[in-house]
Motif scaffolding. Structure first.
Motif, PDB file in Angstrom:
ATOM      1  N   THR A  35       0.824  -1.210   0.000  1.00  6.25           N
ATOM      2  CA  THR A  35       0.000   0.000   0.000  1.00  6.25           C
ATOM      3  C   THR A  35       0.855   1.256   0.000  1.00  6.25           C
ATOM      4  OG1 THR A  35      -1.731  -1.190   1.214  1.00  6.25           O
ATOM      5  CG2 THR A  35      -1.850   1.209   1.206  1.00  6.25           C
ATOM      6  N   ASP A  36       1.932   1.242   0.773  1.00  6.63           N
ATOM      7  CA  ASP A  36       2.848   2.389   0.785  1.00  6.63           C
ATOM      8  C   ASP A  36       3.500   2.585  -0.580  1.00  6.63           C
ATOM      9  OD1 ASP A  36       2.237   2.822   3.412  1.00  6.63           O
ATOM     10  OD2 ASP A  36       4.040   1.866   4.207  1.00  6.63           O
ATOM     11  N   ALA A  37       3.856   1.480  -1.235  1.00  5.60           N
ATOM     12  CA  ALA A  37       4.455   1.578  -2.567  1.00  5.60           C
ATOM     13  C   ALA A  37       3.466   2.171  -3.567  1.00  5.60           C
ATOM     14  CB  ALA A  37       4.924   0.204  -3.024  1.00  5.60           C
ATOM     15  N   CYS A  38       2.209   1.764  -3.480  1.00  5.91           N
ATOM     16  CA  CYS A  38       1.181   2.318  -4.376  1.00  5.91           C
ATOM     17  C   CYS A  38       0.951   3.796  -4.103  1.00  5.91           C
ATOM     18  CB  CYS A  38      -0.118   1.537  -4.217  1.00  5.91           C
ATOM     19  SG  CYS A  38      -0.059  -0.163  -4.824  1.00  5.91           S
ATOM     20  N   MET A  39       1.015   4.187  -2.843  1.00  8.09           N
ATOM     21  CA  MET A  39       0.834   5.600  -2.506  1.00  8.09           C
ATOM     22  C   MET A  39       1.986   6.438  -3.047  1.00  8.09           C
ATOM     23  SD  MET A  39       0.749   7.409   1.222  1.00  8.09           S
ATOM     24  CE  MET A  39       2.508   7.095   1.323  1.00  8.09           C
ATOM     25  N   LEU A  40       3.225   5.954  -2.907  1.00  4.11           N
ATOM     26  CA  LEU A  40       4.374   6.677  -3.451  1.00  4.11           C
ATOM     27  C   LEU A  40       4.305   6.747  -4.975  1.00  4.11           C
ATOM     28  CD1 LEU A  40       7.223   5.242  -1.188  1.00  4.11           C
ATOM     29  CD2 LEU A  40       6.127   7.480  -1.031  1.00  4.11           C
ATOM     30  N   ARG A  41       3.813   5.682  -5.607  1.00  3.34           N
ATOM     31  CA  ARG A  41       3.642   5.702  -7.059  1.00  3.34           C
ATOM     32  C   ARG A  41       2.579   6.727  -7.456  1.00  3.34           C
ATOM     33  NH1 ARG A  41       1.973   0.752  -7.691  1.00  3.34           N
ATOM     34  NH2 ARG A  41       4.057  -0.064  -7.253  1.00  3.34           N
ATOM     35  N   LEU A  42       1.561   6.864  -6.622  1.00  6.67           N
ATOM     36  CA  LEU A  42       0.524   7.866  -6.871  1.00  6.67           C
ATOM     37  C   LEU A  42       1.104   9.265  -6.813  1.00  6.67           C
ATOM     38  CD1 LEU A  42      -2.533   8.698  -7.072  1.00  6.67           C
ATOM     39  CD2 LEU A  42      -2.569   8.595  -4.585  1.00  6.67           C
ATOM     40  N   PHE A  43       1.888   9.552  -5.776  1.00  2.00           N
ATOM     41  CA  PHE A  43       2.512  10.870  -5.658  1.00  2.00           C
ATOM     42  C   PHE A  43       3.469  11.140  -6.819  1.00  2.00           C
ATOM     43  CE2 PHE A  43       1.892  10.784  -0.799  1.00  2.00           C
ATOM     44  CZ  PHE A  43       0.651  11.385  -0.935  1.00  2.00           C
ATOM     45  N   GLU A  44       4.194  10.115  -7.233  1.00  6.91           N
ATOM     46  CA  GLU A  44       5.120  10.283  -8.350  1.00  6.91           C
ATOM     47  C   GLU A  44       4.386  10.642  -9.636  1.00  6.91           C
ATOM     48  OE1 GLU A  44       8.468   7.716 -10.864  1.00  6.91           O
ATOM     49  OE2 GLU A  44       7.149   6.733  -9.413  1.00  6.91           O
ATOM     50  N   CYS A  45       3.258   9.973  -9.884  1.00  2.72           N
ATOM     51  CA  CYS A  45       2.496  10.243 -11.099  1.00  2.72           C
ATOM     52  C   CYS A  45       1.956  11.663 -11.123  1.00  2.72           C
ATOM     53  CB  CYS A  45       1.364   9.235 -11.239  1.00  2.72           C
ATOM     54  SG  CYS A  45       1.895   7.574 -11.721  1.00  2.72           S
TER      55      CYS A  45
END
Length: 378
Positions: A35-45
Motif C-alpha cells: 500500500t505504501d508503494a502504491c501511494m508513493l507511485r501515486l505521488f510520483e504520477c
C-alpha cells in the motif's frame, strides 16, 4: 523500489513461516508495504507525469506541428492512463490491506478507473487551454486551490505520520494531488467531503474554461470546439460513472444509504476533525436518570401502554418520563423548582426546566397518576 522490495521480502517470509500466526503477521506487513508503494507511485504520477502531460498538451496546442505525430498522441494517452491507473491501484491496494473493508471487485475497479479517467482528463485539458491564453496567470487559481485544500487537511487533523513535520509535508503533497482530482485522505464518511470538494472543483473548471473559450485568440481552430465537447462530455460521463460506482459497483453498495438523514455531528467530523458525539447535543448531556430515551418509531407504542408515561416534545429525540408514585408535598416542591425527594438535586439544569410548557404537561400527568402504582418494563 525500497517499498516494493520490502513487500516482496515480507511475502516470501509469509510463505516460509512455520506457524499460522507468524504467516499472518508477515502477510499483513506485505500488504502494508504494498500500500505504501502504491501511494508513493501515486505521488510520483501526480507530481511528475501530470505536470508533464499538462505542459505537453500546451505545447501541442501552441505549436501544432507534431499534432499528427502518432508517437506524440501515444505518449499523451499513456501518461493520462498511467496517472488514473495509479489512483485505481492505490485505492484497490488500500481496501485490500484493511481487514474491515471489502475488496474491490473487477467491475468496481473498471468503474473506478473510468470515473477517475474522466475526472483527470478534462481537468488537465482545462488547465492547458487556460495556459494558452493567460500563460502564467494559471498559477493564481491553482495556488489558491492548493492553499485551501492544504488548510482543510490541516484542520482534519490527519494522523498518517507520527511526526508533525512529516504529516505537514504529507498534507502538502495530498493538496497538490487535489489540484487534478479528489483524494480522500481520511477514513470515515466521505460524502460531505466529496460534495464540498466537487463544488469547488467544478466551479473552478467552469470559470477557467469559460474565460478561455470566450476570450481566446484561437477561435475556429481545430481544438476550440474539440476541447469544449471533450470537457462537457467528460464531466457528464464522470458524474454518471461516479453514481454507478457507488450505487452498483462499490464493495459495500448494498449497505450504502444514498439519501441519508442529515447528521450535524457526522458532517462536522467528515469535513473537520473528529469529536465525541456527546459534544454535539447538549440536551442529551442533561438527561437525568429518570428520563429514558426511546426511538421515534416506538413512541406511539409506549404511549398506548397507558398509565405512567408523560411524553416530552423534542425535535430530534423522544423523551418518556417514568413517573413513580410520589407525595403531594413532593409534587408541590417540584412545581416550585425544588428537587423531587432529592432525586434530581444533582441536575440543576433539569430542575430549572420545570418552568417550560412541556414539563407542566408532564407534572399534570404526574398529579393524575400519582395515586397509582406504575410498572415499567424498559
Amino acid at each position: 523500489m525500497y517499498k516494493n522490495f520490502e513487500s516482496l521480502r515480507y511475502g516470501m517470509k509469509s510463505q516460509t513461516a512455520q506457524s499460522s500466526a507468524e504467516r499472518e503477521y508477515y502477510y499483513r506487513w506485505m500488504l502494508r508495504e504494498d500500500t505504501d508503494a502504491c501511494m508513493l507511485r501515486l505521488f510520483e504520477c501526480f507530481m511528475e507525469s501530470a505536470p508533464q502531460l499538462t505542459l505537453q498538451l500546451y505545447i501541442l496546442v501552441v505549436d501544432p506541428a507534431d499534432a499528427s505525430n502518432p508517437l506524440r498522441i501515444i505518449s499523451l494517452l499513456s501518461s493520462w492512463i498511467g496517472i488514473c491507473w495509479s489512483l485505481a491501484s492505490y485505492y484497490k491496494s488500500l481496501r485490500f490491506s484493511r481487514e474491515n473493508k471489502e475488496n474491490l471487485t473487477v467491475c468496481g475497479t473498471v468503474a473506478y478507473f473510468l470515473w477517475r479517467l474522466l475526472e483527470v482528463g478534462p481537468r488537465i485539458v482545462i488547465i492547458s487551454m487556460f495556459m494558452t491564453q493567460y500563460y502564467f496567470w494559471v498559477a493564481v487559481p491553482l495556488s489558491l486551490h492548493w492553499v485551501f485544500v492544504f488548510i482543510w487537511l490541516q484542520i482534519q487533523q490527519l494522523t498518517f505520520c507520527q511526526n508533525s513535520v512529516w504529516q505537514t509535508f504529507f498534507n502538502m503533497m495530498c493538496a497538490f494531488v487535489s489540484i487534478f482530482c479528489f483524494l480522500n485522505a481520511k477514513d470515515g464518511t466521505s460524502r460531505y467531503r466529496c460534495i464540498l470538494f466537487y463544488a469547488i472543483f467544478y466551479t473552478e473548471n467552469i470559470v477557467l474554461f469559460a474565460l478561455w473559450f470566450r476570450f481566446t485568440d484561437h477561435m475556429g481552430t481545430w481544438y476550440h470546439l474539440t476541447a469544449f465537447f471533450f470537457v462537457l462530455c467528460g464531466a457528464v460521463l464522470q458524474a454518471i460513472l461516479f453514481c454507478c460506482y457507488y450505487c452498483c459497483c462499490h464493495p459495500e453498495s448494498g449497505s450504502l444509504v444514498i439519501c441519508k438523514e442529515y447528521d450535524s455531528h457526522e458532517m462536522f467530523t467528515s469535513l473537520c476533525f473528529s469529536i465525541p458525539a456527546t459534544q454535539t447535543n447538549e440536551r442529551e448531556k442533561n438527561v437525568p436518570p429518570n428520563m429514558i430515551t426511546y426511538e421515534k418509531q416506538e413512541r406511539k407504542q409506549k404511549l398506548d401502554q397507558g398509565l405512567g408515561y408523560a411524553p416530552h416534545k423534542r425535535s430530534h429525540i423522544s423523551m418518556v418520563t417514568v413517573t413513580p408514585p410520589i407525595s403531594e408535598r413532593s409534587l408541590a416542591m417540584a412545581r416550585s423548582g425544588h428537587s423531587l425527594d432529592g432525586d434530581i438535586s444533582s441536575y440543576p439544569s433539569f430542575s430549572a426546566s420545570f418552568q417550560t410548557s412541556d414539563t407542566k404537561l408532564c407534572l399534570d400527568s404526574v398529579s393524575n397518576t400519582s395515586s397509582r402504582k406504575t410498572e415499567t418494563n424498559v
